[in-house]
Design a protein around this motif. Structure first.
Motif, PDB file in Angstrom:
ATOM      1  N   ASP A 142      46.216  32.672  51.559  1.00  0.00           N
ATOM      2  CA  ASP A 142      46.167  32.406  50.121  1.00  0.00           C
ATOM      3  C   ASP A 142      46.371  33.679  49.331  1.00  0.00           C
ATOM      4  O   ASP A 142      45.977  34.768  49.771  1.00  0.00           O
ATOM      5  CB  ASP A 142      44.795  31.851  49.709  1.00  0.00           C
ATOM      6  CG  ASP A 142      44.600  30.388  50.044  1.00  0.00           C
ATOM      7  OD1 ASP A 142      45.568  29.715  50.443  1.00  0.00           O
ATOM      8  OD2 ASP A 142      43.459  29.913  49.901  1.00  0.00           O
ATOM      9  N   VAL A 143      46.916  33.525  48.149  1.00  0.00           N
ATOM     10  CA  VAL A 143      46.835  34.551  47.118  1.00  0.00           C
ATOM     11  C   VAL A 143      45.971  33.938  46.028  1.00  0.00           C
ATOM     12  O   VAL A 143      46.281  32.869  45.496  1.00  0.00           O
ATOM     13  CB  VAL A 143      48.219  34.961  46.576  1.00  0.00           C
ATOM     14  CG1 VAL A 143      48.071  35.937  45.412  1.00  0.00           C
ATOM     15  CG2 VAL A 143      49.071  35.558  47.699  1.00  0.00           C
ATOM     16  N   LEU A 144      44.846  34.609  45.756  1.00  0.00           N
ATOM     17  CA  LEU A 144      43.889  34.137  44.765  1.00  0.00           C
ATOM     18  C   LEU A 144      43.928  35.031  43.538  1.00  0.00           C
ATOM     19  O   LEU A 144      44.156  36.240  43.658  1.00  0.00           O
ATOM     20  CB  LEU A 144      42.466  34.149  45.345  1.00  0.00           C
ATOM     21  CG  LEU A 144      42.239  33.348  46.629  1.00  0.00           C
ATOM     22  CD1 LEU A 144      40.815  33.546  47.129  1.00  0.00           C
ATOM     23  CD2 LEU A 144      42.530  31.873  46.400  1.00  0.00           C
ATOM     24  N   VAL A 145      43.679  34.434  42.385  1.00  0.00           N
ATOM     25  CA  VAL A 145      43.590  35.192  41.138  1.00  0.00           C
ATOM     26  C   VAL A 145      42.338  34.749  40.392  1.00  0.00           C
ATOM     27  O   VAL A 145      41.845  33.642  40.594  1.00  0.00           O
ATOM     28  CB  VAL A 145      44.839  34.995  40.239  1.00  0.00           C
ATOM     29  CG1 VAL A 145      46.083  35.544  40.921  1.00  0.00           C
ATOM     30  CG2 VAL A 145      45.037  33.539  39.873  1.00  0.00           C
ATOM     31  N   VAL A 146      41.843  35.644  39.559  1.00  0.00           N
ATOM     32  CA  VAL A 146      40.744  35.295  38.665  1.00  0.00           C
ATOM     33  C   VAL A 146      41.367  35.004  37.307  1.00  0.00           C
ATOM     34  O   VAL A 146      42.030  35.867  36.719  1.00  0.00           O
ATOM     35  CB  VAL A 146      39.697  36.430  38.577  1.00  0.00           C
ATOM     36  CG1 VAL A 146      38.599  36.047  37.593  1.00  0.00           C
ATOM     37  CG2 VAL A 146      39.108  36.712  39.954  1.00  0.00           C
TER      38      VAL A 146
END
Length: 153
Positions: free
Chosen positions: A130-134
Motif C-alpha cells: 500500500d501507499v498510505l496518505v494522511v
C-alpha cells in the motif's frame, strides 16, 4: 495532504511514530471489517478519490472509488447463494516514510473462509503493498494497493 513524518510522538529508527503506527493498525481494522461485511462503498471511501486497487493476479487495477466498488461487487457475485464468511487478517505491518510524505506499507495478509458447519480454510496468503496518505482531515487513506498472492511466485 499532511506529511506523515511530521506527526507528534517519538519516532523509532524507522521514522514512524508509535501513534502513527497505531493509527494505521486501527485504519486497517476498520477497512477490513467494511470489506468483510460487504460494505463496499465504506471500504472504497478508505481510498483516495483517485486511489487504485489491484487484488487479483494479472488483473488491471480498479481506479477511483466508484471503480473499486464496481470491482468488488463483480468479484463477490461468485458468492451469491453461498453462505460464506471471509475474514481478512492483516499483520506484520512495516511502514516506511516516502520522500513525498506518504507511507509505503507492506503487510502480510491471510484470508480465512468459512461456511456453516465447515472448517475455516486459510487461503490465499498474500503480501499487500500500500501507499498510505494522511488526508487534510487527519484520516488515513489508501492511495494505491497491490496484492501479491504467495501461490503465484
Amino acid at each position: 495532504m499532511t506529511d506523515v513524518t511530521d506527526m507528534t510522538g517519538m519516532a523509532d529508527v524507522t521514522g514512524v511514530t508509535t501513534d502513527l503506527y497505531t493509527r494505521v493498525q486501527q485504519f486497517y481494522a476498520v477497512q477490513m471489517q467494511a470489506l468483510d461485511g460487504g460494505r463496499f462503498e465504506e471500504y472504497a471511501a478508505t481510498f483516495t478519490k483517485d486511489g487504485s486497487f489491484q487484488h487479483s493476479p494479472n488483473a488491471e487495477p480498479a481506479v477511483g472509488r466508484d471503480g473499486i466498488v464496481t470491482e468488488l461487487v463483480a468479484f463477490h457475485k461468485r458468492y451469491d447463494g453461498d453462505p460464506v464468511q471471509r475474514r481478512h487478517w492483516f499483520n506484520q505491518i512495516v511502514l516506511e516514510p516516502r520522500a513525498d510524505g506518504s507511507l509505503q506499507s507492506t503487510v502480510y495478509a491471510l484470508v480465512v473462509t468459512v461456511r456453516p458447519g465447515g472448517t475455516p480454510v486459510i487461503a490465499p496468503s498474500c503480501l499487500v503493498h500500500d501507499v498510505l496518505v494522511v488526508a487534510d482531515d487527519g484520516g488515513i487513506r489508501t492511495r494505491s494497493r497491490r496484492i501479491d498472492h504467495d501461490q503465484m511466485f
